[in-house]
Design a protein around this motif. Structure first.
Motif, PDB file in Angstrom:
ATOM      1  N   ALA A 149      16.840 -22.231  -7.173  1.00  0.00           N
ATOM      2  CA  ALA A 149      15.498 -21.898  -6.689  1.00  0.00           C
ATOM      3  C   ALA A 149      15.453 -21.862  -5.164  1.00  0.00           C
ATOM      4  O   ALA A 149      14.840 -20.959  -4.576  1.00  0.00           O
ATOM      5  N   MET A 150      16.100 -22.820  -4.515  1.00  0.00           N
ATOM      6  CA  MET A 150      16.107 -22.835  -3.054  1.00  0.00           C
ATOM      7  C   MET A 150      16.863 -21.635  -2.495  1.00  0.00           C
ATOM      8  O   MET A 150      16.427 -21.016  -1.520  1.00  0.00           O
ATOM      9  N   ARG A 151      17.980 -21.287  -3.117  1.00  0.00           N
ATOM     10  CA  ARG A 151      18.751 -20.129  -2.662  1.00  0.00           C
ATOM     11  C   ARG A 151      17.918 -18.867  -2.806  1.00  0.00           C
ATOM     12  O   ARG A 151      17.823 -18.060  -1.890  1.00  0.00           O
ATOM     13  N   ARG A 152      17.263 -18.708  -3.939  1.00  0.00           N
ATOM     14  CA  ARG A 152      16.432 -17.520  -4.173  1.00  0.00           C
ATOM     15  C   ARG A 152      15.243 -17.500  -3.214  1.00  0.00           C
ATOM     16  O   ARG A 152      14.863 -16.450  -2.714  1.00  0.00           O
ATOM     17  N   ALA A 153      14.650 -18.631  -2.971  1.00  0.00           N
ATOM     18  CA  ALA A 153      13.489 -18.689  -2.069  1.00  0.00           C
ATOM     19  C   ALA A 153      13.876 -18.249  -0.662  1.00  0.00           C
ATOM     20  O   ALA A 153      13.074 -17.620   0.036  1.00  0.00           O
ATOM     21  N   ARG A 154      15.089 -18.566  -0.245  1.00  0.00           N
ATOM     22  CA  ARG A 154      15.545 -18.171   1.095  1.00  0.00           C
ATOM     23  C   ARG A 154      15.926 -16.693   1.158  1.00  0.00           C
ATOM     24  O   ARG A 154      15.827 -16.076   2.204  1.00  0.00           O
ATOM     25  N   GLU A 155      16.395 -16.139   0.041  1.00  0.00           N
ATOM     26  CA  GLU A 155      16.877 -14.756   0.015  1.00  0.00           C
ATOM     27  C   GLU A 155      15.776 -13.727  -0.182  1.00  0.00           C
ATOM     28  O   GLU A 155      15.865 -12.624   0.331  1.00  0.00           O
ATOM     29  N   VAL A 156      14.786 -14.063  -0.950  1.00  0.00           N
ATOM     30  CA  VAL A 156      13.752 -13.100  -1.324  1.00  0.00           C
ATOM     31  C   VAL A 156      12.682 -13.052  -0.248  1.00  0.00           C
ATOM     32  O   VAL A 156      12.199 -14.091   0.203  1.00  0.00           O
ATOM     33  N   PRO A 157      12.293 -11.850   0.165  1.00  0.00           N
ATOM     34  CA  PRO A 157      11.254 -11.748   1.192  1.00  0.00           C
ATOM     35  C   PRO A 157       9.911 -12.261   0.669  1.00  0.00           C
ATOM     36  O   PRO A 157       9.654 -12.246  -0.526  1.00  0.00           O
ATOM     37  N   THR A 158       9.083 -12.704   1.586  1.00  0.00           N
ATOM     38  CA  THR A 158       7.755 -13.177   1.203  1.00  0.00           C
ATOM     39  C   THR A 158       6.912 -11.980   0.759  1.00  0.00           C
ATOM     40  O   THR A 158       7.144 -10.859   1.216  1.00  0.00           O
ATOM     41  N   PRO A 159       5.941 -12.168  -0.106  1.00  0.00           N
ATOM     42  CA  PRO A 159       5.138 -11.042  -0.611  1.00  0.00           C
ATOM     43  C   PRO A 159       4.502 -10.209   0.491  1.00  0.00           C
ATOM     44  O   PRO A 159       4.401  -9.002   0.368  1.00  0.00           O
ATOM     45  N   SER A 160       4.100 -10.797   1.579  1.00  0.00           N
ATOM     46  CA  SER A 160       3.438 -10.036   2.629  1.00  0.00           C
ATOM     47  C   SER A 160       4.395  -9.081   3.339  1.00  0.00           C
ATOM     48  O   SER A 160       3.972  -8.115   3.957  1.00  0.00           O
ATOM     49  N   SER A 161       5.718  -9.312   3.237  1.00  0.00           N
ATOM     50  CA  SER A 161       6.669  -8.434   3.900  1.00  0.00           C
ATOM     51  C   SER A 161       7.249  -7.377   2.960  1.00  0.00           C
ATOM     52  O   SER A 161       8.082  -6.596   3.356  1.00  0.00           O
ATOM     53  N   VAL A 162       6.814  -7.356   1.710  1.00  0.00           N
ATOM     54  CA  VAL A 162       7.307  -6.380   0.750  1.00  0.00           C
ATOM     55  C   VAL A 162       6.322  -5.216   0.688  1.00  0.00           C
ATOM     56  O   VAL A 162       5.129  -5.406   0.463  1.00  0.00           O
ATOM     57  N   ASP A 163       6.835  -4.004   0.874  1.00  0.00           N
ATOM     58  CA  ASP A 163       5.992  -2.805   0.820  1.00  0.00           C
ATOM     59  C   ASP A 163       5.847  -2.368  -0.630  1.00  0.00           C
ATOM     60  O   ASP A 163       6.816  -1.952  -1.263  1.00  0.00           O
ATOM     61  N   ILE A 164       4.652  -2.470  -1.176  1.00  0.00           N
ATOM     62  CA  ILE A 164       4.412  -2.059  -2.559  1.00  0.00           C
ATOM     63  C   ILE A 164       3.572  -0.791  -2.629  1.00  0.00           C
ATOM     64  O   ILE A 164       3.144  -0.372  -3.695  1.00  0.00           O
ATOM     65  N   SER A 165       3.363  -0.139  -1.482  1.00  0.00           N
ATOM     66  CA  SER A 165       2.503   1.046  -1.466  1.00  0.00           C
ATOM     67  C   SER A 165       3.061   2.169  -2.328  1.00  0.00           C
ATOM     68  O   SER A 165       2.304   2.966  -2.872  1.00  0.00           O
ATOM     69  N   GLY A 166       4.372   2.240  -2.478  1.00  0.00           N
ATOM     70  CA  GLY A 166       4.972   3.315  -3.256  1.00  0.00           C
ATOM     71  C   GLY A 166       5.095   3.003  -4.735  1.00  0.00           C
ATOM     72  O   GLY A 166       5.593   3.825  -5.498  1.00  0.00           O
ATOM     73  N   LEU A 167       4.656   1.858  -5.169  1.00  0.00           N
ATOM     74  CA  LEU A 167       4.779   1.501  -6.587  1.00  0.00           C
ATOM     75  C   LEU A 167       3.716   2.204  -7.410  1.00  0.00           C
ATOM     76  O   LEU A 167       2.527   1.998  -7.228  1.00  0.00           O
ATOM     77  N   SER A 168       4.150   3.052  -8.317  1.00  0.00           N
ATOM     78  CA  SER A 168       3.188   3.730  -9.177  1.00  0.00           C
ATOM     79  C   SER A 168       2.597   2.763 -10.194  1.00  0.00           C
ATOM     80  O   SER A 168       1.499   2.979 -10.699  1.00  0.00           O
ATOM     81  N   LEU A 169       3.299   1.708 -10.491  1.00  0.00           N
ATOM     82  CA  LEU A 169       2.832   0.732 -11.459  1.00  0.00           C
ATOM     83  C   LEU A 169       1.493   0.138 -11.058  1.00  0.00           C
ATOM     84  O   LEU A 169       0.590   0.023 -11.864  1.00  0.00           O
ATOM     85  N   SER A 170       1.358  -0.205  -9.758  1.00  0.00           N
ATOM     86  CA  SER A 170       0.116  -0.830  -9.324  1.00  0.00           C
ATOM     87  C   SER A 170      -1.069   0.110  -9.446  1.00  0.00           C
ATOM     88  O   SER A 170      -2.148  -0.307  -9.839  1.00  0.00           O
ATOM     89  N   THR A 171      -0.881   1.387  -9.170  1.00  0.00           N
ATOM     90  CA  THR A 171      -2.005   2.314  -9.281  1.00  0.00           C
ATOM     91  C   THR A 171      -2.253   2.703 -10.727  1.00  0.00           C
ATOM     92  O   THR A 171      -3.394   2.857 -11.140  1.00  0.00           O
ATOM     93  N   SER A 172      -1.189   2.837 -11.514  1.00  0.00           N
ATOM     94  CA  SER A 172      -1.393   3.242 -12.898  1.00  0.00           C
ATOM     95  C   SER A 172      -2.091   2.152 -13.705  1.00  0.00           C
ATOM     96  O   SER A 172      -2.765   2.439 -14.681  1.00  0.00           O
ATOM     97  N   LEU A 173      -1.936   0.933 -13.300  1.00  0.00           N
ATOM     98  CA  LEU A 173      -2.622  -0.164 -13.990  1.00  0.00           C
ATOM     99  C   LEU A 173      -3.965  -0.474 -13.362  1.00  0.00           C
ATOM    100  O   LEU A 173      -4.679  -1.364 -13.831  1.00  0.00           O
ATOM    101  N   GLY A 174      -4.299   0.228 -12.306  1.00  0.00           N
ATOM    102  CA  GLY A 174      -5.571  -0.027 -11.633  1.00  0.00           C
ATOM    103  C   GLY A 174      -5.587  -1.322 -10.865  1.00  0.00           C
ATOM    104  O   GLY A 174      -6.635  -1.924 -10.669  1.00  0.00           O
ATOM    105  N   LEU A 175      -4.402  -1.764 -10.434  1.00  0.00           N
ATOM    106  CA  LEU A 175      -4.326  -3.026  -9.679  1.00  0.00           C
ATOM    107  C   LEU A 175      -4.625  -2.787  -8.207  1.00  0.00           C
ATOM    108  O   LEU A 175      -4.194  -1.797  -7.633  1.00  0.00           O
ATOM    109  N   THR A 176      -5.359  -3.686  -7.645  1.00  0.00           N
ATOM    110  CA  THR A 176      -5.614  -3.659  -6.207  1.00  0.00           C
ATOM    111  C   THR A 176      -5.369  -5.031  -5.648  1.00  0.00           C
ATOM    112  O   THR A 176      -5.490  -6.028  -6.367  1.00  0.00           O
ATOM    113  N   PRO A 177      -5.004  -5.109  -4.376  1.00  0.00           N
ATOM    114  CA  PRO A 177      -4.799  -6.430  -3.794  1.00  0.00           C
ATOM    115  C   PRO A 177      -6.074  -7.258  -3.883  1.00  0.00           C
ATOM    116  O   PRO A 177      -7.162  -6.746  -3.700  1.00  0.00           O
ATOM    117  N   GLY A 178      -5.932  -8.496  -4.179  1.00  0.00           N
ATOM    118  CA  GLY A 178      -7.139  -9.276  -4.247  1.00  0.00           C
ATOM    119  C   GLY A 178      -6.878 -10.653  -4.506  1.00  0.00           C
ATOM    120  O   GLY A 178      -7.360 -11.623  -4.527  1.00  0.00           O
TER     121      GLY A 178
END
Length: 142
Positions: free
Chosen positions: A113-142
């Motif tokens: 878990a510690m290794r993964r926590a250090r390797e994976v970027p924080t959610p705020s630094s991940v660009d999800i604008s190109g994910l069709s999944l979020s729009t197709s499900l009607g998800l919005t940041p919130g």
């Protein structure tokens, strides 16, 4: 893995985070404290000492000791000392073996878990604008 590298395929493997070596009997907080106290004292501890170390009530300690005894992780000796009843609790040989195996598995969980926590970027630094999944499900940041 970095922000630019692909996800590790091992992360999506079935059961990757199941951790089968974490036994429920030992994983409960009070029982984990009891076993940690006893592994450090192979000669055992008196009931009152164990109760105080783990800050449990007599009833709670009795209940947890019964579970641990049924699982053959501890043995309970009753007797008298200076005409007073005494209860000694010791970890069994198999209990020591199983608990050290449990601790090794727990260490793997924490290390992983510690290794993964250090390797994976924080959610705020991940660009999800190109994910069709979020729009197709009607998800919005919130």
């Amino acid at each position: 893995m970095t922000a630019d590298s692909p996800p590790d395929p091992a992360d999506s493997a079935a059961g990757r985070y199941a951790f089968p070596g974490l036994e429920r009997t030992m994983h409960e907080k009070a029982r984990l404290g009891i076993l940690a106290s006893l592994i450090a004292r192979p000669e055992g501890l008196l009931f009152a000492e164990l109760r105080d170390l783990c800050t449990l009530t007599d009833g709670n300690l009795n209940r947890h000791l019964k579970v641990l005894e049924e699982a053959e992780l501890v043995e309970i000796w009753k007797g008298f000392r200076l005409n007073r009843p005494q209860t000694l609790i010791r970890m069994t040989g198999i209990g020591r073996q199983r608990f050290t195996e449990y601790l090794a598995e727990l260490e793997r969980v924490v290390t992983d878990a510690m290794r993964r926590a250090r390797e994976v970027p924080t959610p705020s630094s991940v660009d999800i604008s190109g994910l069709s999944l979020s729009t197709s499900l009607g998800l919005t940041p919130g």
